[in-house]
Design a protein around this motif. Sequence first.
Motif, short mmCIF file in Angstrom:
data_model
loop_
_atom_site.label_atom_id
_atom_site.label_comp_id
_atom_site.label_asym_id
_atom_site.label_seq_id
_atom_site.Cartn_x
_atom_site.Cartn_y
_atom_site.Cartn_z
N MET A 1 5.24 13.98 3.01
CA MET A 1 5.33 14.81 4.26
C MET A 1 6.36 14.21 5.23
N GLU B 1 0.61 11.30 9.44
CA GLU B 1 0.26 12.24 8.56
C GLU B 1 -1.25 12.79 8.54
N GLU C 1 7.24 6.23 10.05
CA GLU C 1 6.76 4.74 9.74
C GLU C 1 6.91 4.18 8.57
N CYS C 2 6.78 4.99 7.44
CA CYS C 2 7.08 4.38 5.95
C CYS C 2 8.54 3.69 5.93
N GLY D 1 1.00 -1.22 0.17
CA GLY D 1 -0.13 0.07 0.11
C GLY D 1 0.70 1.22 -0.15
N VAL E 1 6.42 14.19 8.56
CA VAL E 1 5.81 13.34 9.70
C VAL E 1 5.60 11.96 9.26
N GLY E 2 5.44 11.57 8.11
CA GLY E 2 5.03 10.37 7.85
C GLY E 2 6.28 9.49 7.47
N PRO F 1 -3.91 1.47 -3.73
CA PRO F 1 -4.15 0.86 -2.37
C PRO F 1 -5.05 1.98 -1.73
N ASN G 1 -0.83 7.83 6.94
CA ASN G 1 -0.72 6.96 8.43
C ASN G 1 -1.04 7.92 9.39
#
Lengths: 478, 408
Positions: A286, B256, A292-293, A246, A288-289, B193, B253
Motif C-alpha cells: 500500500m 497501513e 516508513e518501510c 520483519g 501509505v505504508g 515475522p 505498520n
Amino acid sequence: MASSIDPKLVEELAAIVGVEGIVSRASELKVYECDGWTVEKSAPDILLLPRSVEQVSRVLRALDRKGIAFVPRGAGTGLSGGALPLNAPVMICTSRMNKILTIDYANRRVEVESGAVNLHVTNAVKAKGFFYAPDPSSQMACTIGGNIAENSGGPHTLKYGVTTNHVLGVELVLPDGEVVELGGAVEERCGYDLVGAVVGSEGTYGVVTRATLRLMREPEGHRTFLATFPDVESATRAVSRIIASGIVPGAIEMMDKLILRAVDDAFHVGFDQAAGAVLIIELDGMEVGFAECSSRVIEMARAAGAKDVKLARDEAERQLLWKARKRAFGAVGRLAPNYCTQDGVVPRTRLPDILRVISQVSERYQLSIGNVFHAGDGNLHPIILYDEREAGQVERALGAGRDILKACVEMGGSLTGEHGIGAEKIGEMPLMFSPDDLAAMMELRHVFDPKERANPGKIIPRPGACVEVAAPRRQVPI
Amino acid sequence: MALLGVDRVREAASLERRAAAFVVEPRNADEIAELIRMCEAEGIALAALGAMRSLTQIRRAPVALGISLRRMNRIIAHEPDDLTVIAEAGISVGALNAELAKSRQRLPVDPCQPDVTTVGALVAAAHAGPLRFSEGTARDLLIGIDFVGHGGRVIHGGGRVVKNVAGYDLMKVMGGSFGTLGIITTAIFKVRPIPAHYAVALVPHKRADDAFECAARLLEALPLSHLEVVSPGFAARFGAAGQFAVIAGFSGNPEEIGYQAKKSLELASGRGEIFNERQAEAHYAALRDLDFAAGPLSARFAVMPAELPATLDAIAGDYCAHAGNGVAEVALRAAQSLDSAQQVVAEWRERAHRTRGHLRLLAASEPIRGGLEFFHAPSDGALKLMRRLKQAFDPAGIFNANCFVGGL
C-alpha cells in the motif's frame, strides 16, 4: 541422423499430429539438441508438435505400444538439461498448445494450455490489475508447462512463492496415453495432493497439457531501490538485516562486480563501476505504508555499508533495473564464449560463507565466476565462464559447479532452488538424499510412469549406477 | 513391544479409545521403524494419533495400535535469521508458536485450538484457519519432512532452505494424506515475522447476501490478512447476535492499519466497527477456535470463491466462510439420525459439486459415523493413481487403513 524409429510408427505419428506437426530432418532437429544447459547435447530422432490433448494422448498410446521413451519440452529455456533427450528418441513439444483458455477475475483463476508463455498470462490480465506471480527470468519465452515441470521461481517468489503455490489443477497425459484430471479450480483437495506431486516432477510423469492457475492482485504500488555496496559481504549483511527486521520485500536480488560490468555494457544502467555488489530491493504494497518501510530499508542498507541507495524515480527506471537483472545471463555472453550456471541454495545466513567458497573455487579452477542471484531466498546463480574450444575447460567448469553444489549441501542447503535436477545434477542427488529417500522417490515416479518412459535418465540416479558424471556425455562444438 | 519397554505401551484411555485399542509412545524415528516392521509382519493396523482431534472424528473403528508422538515434541532448530524452524511432529502448533514468538516470528497456520493440534496433525490432516487467505496453508510453508514409511525406512524429503526443488516433492505427497502413507516424525517450515500491528473490522449484516457483498468489496480494495463471514449462530461471539458478521483482519505498520481501518469503514457504509490490538486478537482467537470437530455433523466446503454465497444460501446450519478462499466450515447443532444425516450430506455434496467444488466431512457423531462417506471421491483417473500410491507407500496396508478417500 538416421532415425532409430520404425518408419511405420513415424507414419502413424505423422497421421496423428499432421505433417506440419512432425520434424524429422536432422538439420531442423539440431535446434532441439539441448535446452539452456548447453554442456550436453543430444538431438531427438523426431520432434512432435501436437495441437491438442487428444493428439498428445494418441501419440503416447502409440509410443507405449512400441515401448518407446519420450521427452516433453516447453520452450527449451530450462537450465538443468530437463529437456535433453537421453535414451528418448521422441520429443514432444507443447509450444503449439499455447492458448489462454479462460480468465475468471471474480475467482482469480486462469486456465491455460501448457504451452502458454509465462509472461503472456500476466499480459492478458494486467489491464484488470492482476498478475501471475512466478516470474522466472526467461518469462518472455518459457511456458507454463515448463514452469510446472521445474517448479520454477523467479525474483518475486521471495514474497509470493514458487509455481507449486500457484497451480490448482492440471490435466496430465500419463505415459500410457490415459488423460487424468488432477486437482481442480478450488483450494482444497480430494484425496492425495497429486497436483503437488506433479509440479516439479520434471516431465517424468507424462505430459501436462492444461493447468488452472491462481491470479494475484497487483499491489497498489512498488518502491524499487538500487543499493550499491563496496563488496558482497556488506551486501549480504544488508539482506540479513532487512529480512530479520520483519519487512518482507517483494524481491531482493544481488549482482556482483563481474555481472555489473557485463550488464552495464549491455543495458547502460549506469551502475557504479567501482561497486563490489549491488542489491535491487523491491517493496510492494500500500502506498501509505511506503514512507516508513522505505526509510527503514535505506537505513539498514546504509548501516550494512551501502555507499549509495537510490530509489527508481518512475516505472521506466524500475523496468530498466529489472531488465538488467532478468537479462543478466544474456549479457554475460559478452564475457566468454560459454557459461553454465548453478542454482544451489544455502540458508540465507550462510551467504557470505558460500560466496567465499565460490571465490576460492574460481581461483582453484582458474575460471571467472560471476554471481547474480535471489539473495532474499539464499538462492545462488554463480555463472561459470568458460571456452569449450580450449582443452579441459568444460571439465573444469563442471568440476567448479560440483564443488559449489557440494559446499551448498554441506552448509545445510540444496542442489537446486528453481532450475531442477534434470540431467545436469543427477550425479549430485546422493549428496542430499539417502538410498532410502531415493527409493521412495522412485516408488512415487512408478505410480505415474511404471515403465520409466517419460523423460528417462532424469532426477533419480539408478541404484548402483555410476553417479559421478565426470564429463559431458557428448559435446557438439557450436 | 519389548523394545519400547512396558511404560510406553498401554491400553488406550478415554478419547484415545475411539482411535486405537493400544497406544505406544516411541521416543524417536528408529523406534517407530521397529514398530512398523513388526506391524507389517503381523498385519497390525496402526495410526499416528496426534492430539486425537482429527482421527477420532473420522475413524469408523479404532486401529489396533495408536502411535502417540507425545515424547517427540522438541523444536530441533529455529533459525530466526533464516526464518526456518525444524520441529518434531508431536509438538503442538501453539507450543511451537510460543517459542517462535520470542523472536517475533510465527508459523502462520492457524488450526482451531492450536494448543491441542500437533504439527504432525497439522500437516497430515491439512488443518488451516483464517490466515490461509494471506499466508497459505501448511502446504505452502512446509519445506522439508521426515517420515517413517514401509519397511521401517526413515525417509527425508525437501530440506532446510526456503527454496528447493531437488527431488520429488514428498512434502506434498505426505501433506493431507491423513497418516495413510507413513508416520510423519519431523517437519521443517518457513516461518514469517509477526506483523507489527493487527486490527479487525467487524461489520454486521441482517442478510447473508449483504454480508458477502460487503466482504467482496473489502477483498477487492484491501490486502487483507483474512476475511470471514460467520452465520448468526456464531456471530453472537463477536457481539453481533442474530446477524451475519463480516470479520476482516489486516496488518502492517500504523499508517497501513489506519488506512485500512478507514477504508473498510467506508466500504461498510459506516456500519462497521474497528478493533485494535488486544480486542482484535481476542476476536481473531474466537474466529480461529470456532470448533467444527465438536458438532454432531460438520463439513468443509471448497468451491469457487464467488460461488460461496449461493452454496451456503439456506444451509440449515451454522458456518464460518473464508470468503477470499471459497472455503467454508459448516456445522449442524442438533443430533441427526443416520437417514437424515445421509440426506443432509448428499444435499451439501450436490451443492458443492454444482459449483465445481467438493465437500469433506470434518466430524460426525458416533452413531452415524459408520454410514457416512467422509471424503469426496476424486475423478476415476485420479483415484486410480491414488490407489497405486497407497499400494507403493503402504504395501502391507497398515497405515491408518480404511479411513481415507475411496476406502484407502
